[in-house]
Design a protein around this motif. Sequence first.
Motif, PDB file in Angstrom:
ATOM      1  N   UNK A  14      46.242  70.629 -16.831  1.00 26.65           N
ATOM      2  CA  UNK A  14      46.004  69.249 -16.429  1.00 26.65           C
ATOM      3  C   UNK A  14      44.681  68.774 -17.040  1.00 26.65           C
ATOM      4  N   UNK A  15      44.723  68.179 -18.240  1.00 23.95           N
ATOM      5  CA  UNK A  15      43.479  67.745 -18.899  1.00 23.95           C
ATOM      6  C   UNK A  15      42.744  66.699 -18.062  1.00 23.95           C
ATOM      7  N   UNK A  16      41.429  66.894 -17.875  1.00 31.12           N
ATOM      8  CA  UNK A  16      40.669  65.955 -17.052  1.00 31.12           C
ATOM      9  C   UNK A  16      39.175  66.134 -17.294  1.00 31.12           C
ATOM     10  N   UNK A  17      38.413  65.131 -16.899  1.00 30.21           N
ATOM     11  CA  UNK A  17      36.957  65.260 -16.826  1.00 30.21           C
ATOM     12  C   UNK A  17      36.659  65.670 -15.390  1.00 30.21           C
ATOM     13  N   UNK A  18      36.312  66.934 -15.210  1.00 31.00           N
ATOM     14  CA  UNK A  18      36.126  67.481 -13.866  1.00 31.00           C
ATOM     15  C   UNK A  18      34.794  67.068 -13.255  1.00 31.00           C
ATOM     16  N   UNK A  19      33.820  66.757 -14.098  1.00 31.52           N
ATOM     17  CA  UNK A  19      32.492  66.375 -13.590  1.00 31.52           C
ATOM     18  C   UNK A  19      31.860  65.428 -14.595  1.00 31.52           C
ATOM     19  N   UNK A  20      31.233  64.363 -14.102  1.00 35.72           N
ATOM     20  CA  UNK A  20      30.598  63.365 -14.961  1.00 35.72           C
ATOM     21  C   UNK A  20      29.323  62.904 -14.271  1.00 35.72           C
ATOM     22  N   UNK A  21      28.201  62.946 -14.994  1.00 34.73           N
ATOM     23  CA  UNK A  21      26.930  62.617 -14.339  1.00 34.73           C
ATOM     24  C   UNK A  21      26.007  61.862 -15.282  1.00 34.73           C
ATOM     25  N   UNK A  22      25.471  60.759 -14.775  1.00 36.57           N
ATOM     26  CA  UNK A  22      24.388  60.012 -15.420  1.00 36.57           C
ATOM     27  C   UNK A  22      23.240  59.973 -14.431  1.00 36.57           C
ATOM     28  N   UNK A  23      22.086  60.526 -14.762  1.00 35.21           N
ATOM     29  CA  UNK A  23      20.965  60.542 -13.811  1.00 35.21           C
ATOM     30  C   UNK A  23      20.521  59.136 -13.420  1.00 35.21           C
ATOM     31  N   UNK A  24      20.302  58.936 -12.150  1.00 37.71           N
ATOM     32  CA  UNK A  24      19.868  57.633 -11.656  1.00 37.71           C
ATOM     33  C   UNK A  24      18.556  57.210 -12.318  1.00 37.71           C
ATOM     34  N   UNK A  25      17.658  58.148 -12.542  1.00 42.18           N
ATOM     35  CA  UNK A  25      16.371  57.810 -13.151  1.00 42.18           C
ATOM     36  C   UNK A  25      16.535  57.234 -14.557  1.00 42.18           C
ATOM     37  N   UNK A  26      17.596  57.645 -15.253  1.00 43.21           N
ATOM     38  CA  UNK A  26      17.782  57.140 -16.615  1.00 43.21           C
ATOM     39  C   UNK A  26      18.132  55.658 -16.602  1.00 43.21           C
ATOM     40  N   UNK A  27      18.819  55.200 -15.543  1.00 46.35           N
ATOM     41  CA  UNK A  27      19.122  53.771 -15.416  1.00 46.35           C
ATOM     42  C   UNK A  27      17.827  52.993 -15.182  1.00 46.35           C
ATOM     43  N   UNK A  28      16.958  53.547 -14.340  1.00 44.87           N
ATOM     44  CA  UNK A  28      15.652  52.913 -14.120  1.00 44.87           C
ATOM     45  C   UNK A  28      14.841  52.879 -15.407  1.00 44.87           C
ATOM     46  N   UNK A  29      14.894  53.981 -16.169  1.00 43.55           N
ATOM     47  CA  UNK A  29      14.158  54.032 -17.439  1.00 43.55           C
ATOM     48  C   UNK A  29      14.698  53.010 -18.431  1.00 43.55           C
TER      49      UNK A  29
END
Length: 301
Positions: A14-29
Motif C-alpha cells: 500500500x504505497x503511502x506517505x506514512x509521515x510528513x513533517x514541516x517544523x513550525x519554527x520554519x514557518x515563522x522563519x
Amino acid sequence: MIKLNRSSATTESNPRVAYFHIPRDSINDLVRTWQIARSADDTDEVLRKINMMLPTEKDKLAGEVLAQDIPPREFIPVYMVIDGVARAFQEQMDRHRVGFSFWEQSLRQKNLVDDWSVYVPKHISSNHKLRDAYLKDMESIHKIYNRWTQKGPLEDARGFVPLHISVRFSVQCNLRSLIPLITKRSCYHAQGSMWSPIIMDIMNNLWRYFPSLKESRIAPLPCEKVGFCPYEKDQLDRLEDESNPICPVLISDYGRNIEPQAIFSEMVSRYPDYVEESNKYAKSVGVNLDPELFGNVDNKE
C-alpha cells in the motif's frame, strides 16, 4: 539462516506517505525572511511586528509567499517517510537527488521470508486475472529467495529480490526542491500509477500546513506549462503496444495530432474503469477533463 514461516505468502503493498513533517519554527522563519526583505522599518521594529502576529496571520502570509516560485520556498524544510513503494520507485526518486537526502531500508537487514509484500501496477491490479498471475509469479520468486536464505546470509539471497518488492525510506528536502518533483511526477506519462498515491499524500499534507495553497497551482503539469503534451508521441504508441492507458488530459486538452473521440472510445473499450480512474487522476492533480467525454465533473473543487 532464517527459520521459514510456511504460512507466509505474497501480499500487495500500500504505497503511502506514512509521515510528513514541516517544523513550525520554519514557518515563522519564512515570515521573518519575507518581512525583513520587504519592510522599510528598522530590523527591531519588523521583528516586533512579526511577534505580534497571530499564528493564523503567519500561516496566511506564508501560503501567499509559497504560492510564488521564489527563493523563500527554500526556507521550508520537509521530512517524510515513504512506505509500501517498489524498490524501483526509490531508484526513480534518486533521479531528483539534487536538493534531496535519502536513507532507505536495507534489504540486507529486512526479513523478507515473512514479509514478502510487492507493488502491483494499477493496470495489473485492476484486472483480477492478471493480478492473480502476477502475485503467483512473485510467490515463485519468494520461494527461490527463501531457499537461498537457507544456504547463506541474507545479503546473498537478496540478489533474487525483484524491483517491485515493497520498501520504505526517509526523504528530506526543502519545498523549492520538492515542487519540481511534484510537477514532473504528477504527469500521467511518468509512471503515474506508481507515483500518484505518493504525490496525492504529499499534496494533502502540504494543504494541511498551508490551506491557502489548495487554491494555487503551485505544481502545474508539464503540459500546462508549455501548452501541449511533451510526450504525445510516446503516449500514442500505447495504441499499438496496449501497455497502459493514454493520458486523459492529453485527450481532453493538450493533444495536437489526435482524434479525441476515437482514442477515448478505444480506451473505454480496453479499460472498463477508464472514465472513473481518469477522473480520480484529474482530481489528484486539480484539472478538469472534457465534460463531453469524461462527464461534467469539477476536479478543481
